[in-house]
Design a protein around this motif. Structure first.
Motif, short mmCIF file in Angstrom:
data_model
loop_
_atom_site.label_atom_id
_atom_site.label_comp_id
_atom_site.label_asym_id
_atom_site.label_seq_id
_atom_site.Cartn_x
_atom_site.Cartn_y
_atom_site.Cartn_z
N GLU A 60 36.43 39.76 39.71
CA GLU A 60 37.83 40.06 40.34
C GLU A 60 38.18 38.54 41.20
O GLU A 60 39.43 38.27 40.59
CB GLU A 60 37.38 40.89 41.57
N VAL A 61 37.19 37.72 41.62
CA VAL A 61 38.01 36.54 41.97
C VAL A 61 38.41 35.66 40.75
O VAL A 61 39.45 35.01 40.89
CB VAL A 61 36.90 35.69 42.81
N ASN A 62 37.63 35.47 39.53
CA ASN A 62 38.11 34.72 38.52
C ASN A 62 39.08 35.24 37.95
O ASN A 62 40.14 34.71 37.34
CB ASN A 62 36.99 34.74 37.41
N ALA A 63 39.39 36.65 37.93
CA ALA A 63 40.51 37.16 37.42
C ALA A 63 41.86 36.85 38.12
O ALA A 63 43.25 37.10 37.59
CB ALA A 63 40.71 38.74 37.11
N ASN A 64 41.89 36.94 39.43
CA ASN A 64 43.09 36.80 40.36
C ASN A 64 43.26 35.20 40.63
O ASN A 64 44.09 35.15 41.46
CB ASN A 64 42.78 37.50 41.74
N ASN A 65 42.74 34.33 39.86
CA ASN A 65 43.10 32.91 40.35
C ASN A 65 42.91 31.91 38.91
O ASN A 65 41.96 32.58 38.24
CB ASN A 65 42.56 32.27 41.36
N ASP A 66 43.52 30.86 39.02
CA ASP A 66 43.32 30.08 37.69
C ASP A 66 42.91 28.72 38.01
O ASP A 66 42.98 27.87 37.35
CB ASP A 66 44.90 29.90 37.03
N ILE A 67 42.49 28.69 39.41
CA ILE A 67 41.84 27.39 39.78
C ILE A 67 40.37 27.10 39.77
O ILE A 67 39.92 26.16 39.44
CB ILE A 67 42.51 27.22 41.17
N ILE A 68 39.76 28.28 40.32
CA ILE A 68 38.37 28.15 40.39
C ILE A 68 37.72 29.05 39.71
O ILE A 68 38.46 30.26 39.20
CB ILE A 68 37.69 28.32 41.95
#
Length: 207
Positions: free
Chosen positions: A68-76
């Motif tokens: 979920e964290v990876n899907a909601n951001n393009d930075i980390i």
């Protein structure tokens, strides 16, 4: 941040008592210019884990959070890891691996039996059917005895296929080579010829 993770905690009043050198000195990797963060780590904790189901569920939930964290951001990009994750990772594919291994084993049994029994299709099918029924009985016994499916039990399950082949193939071979006339007489002759050897083998396995 560089100052925080390089600061040694002090309790004598000469410095910060909450310096991060002890706990976080290896948690952040900076670029050569110390102006950006290349990678880092942060810790979290699971609840109380006591059973295999708890450990499996905890790992799956951690992976869901990371996704979920990876899907909601393009930075980390985040990935979850704990010391028990490598062991319980096997449960992600254990059912599929078990099914594939058992199917391949049964098919290989049929092919080898077909060749060694002189390409007698019915005899090879009897061996394969017997091995399949023994395998289904073993899986049912595991469920009844509450034996979990893992790498260890999977190896033993595949070994049981080999033992089932040993029992059934010898009887079928003796049946096909019997000089008696009639199915019942051939069956009695086959059991009479191979029965003692099979019983002795069972005693060796049990002992």
């Amino acid at each position: 941040m560089q100052w925080f993770i390089s600061d040694v905690p002090r309790t004598d009043g000469s410095g910060c008592s909450k310096g991060g050198a002890v706990s976080h000195s290896n948690s952040v990797k900076f670029s050569s210019s110390n102006r950006s963060v290349i990678s880092g780590r942060f810790t979290s904790s699971h609840g109380r884990l006591s059973t295999s189901h708890d450990f499996i569920t905890a790992r799956q939930q951690a992976l869901v959070i990371a996704d979920e964290v990876n899907a909601n951001n393009d930075i980390i990009q985040v990935y979850a890891y704990s010391s028990f994750y490598p062991y319980y990772e096997q449960y992600d594919t254990i059912v599929r691996e078990c099914a594939v291994n058992l199917v391949v084993t049964v098919i290989a049994t049929f092919i080898v039996a077909l060749v060694l029994l002189g390409f007698q299709v019915h005899a090879a099918l009897c061996v394969m059917l017997s091995v399949t029924m023994c395998t289904v009985d073993m899986i049912g016994s595991m469920v009844y005895l509450d034996i979990p499916l893992n790498a260890l039990s999977l190896v033993n399950l595949l070994m049981s296929v080999g033992i089932a082949v040993e029992f059934s193939a010898n009887i079928v071979q003796a049946y096909t080579m019997s000089k008696e006339v009639g199915r019942m007489k051939k069956a009695r002759s086959a059991v009479r010829k191979t029965g003692p050897a099979i019983v002795a083998l069972v005693e060796v396995i049990i002992s």
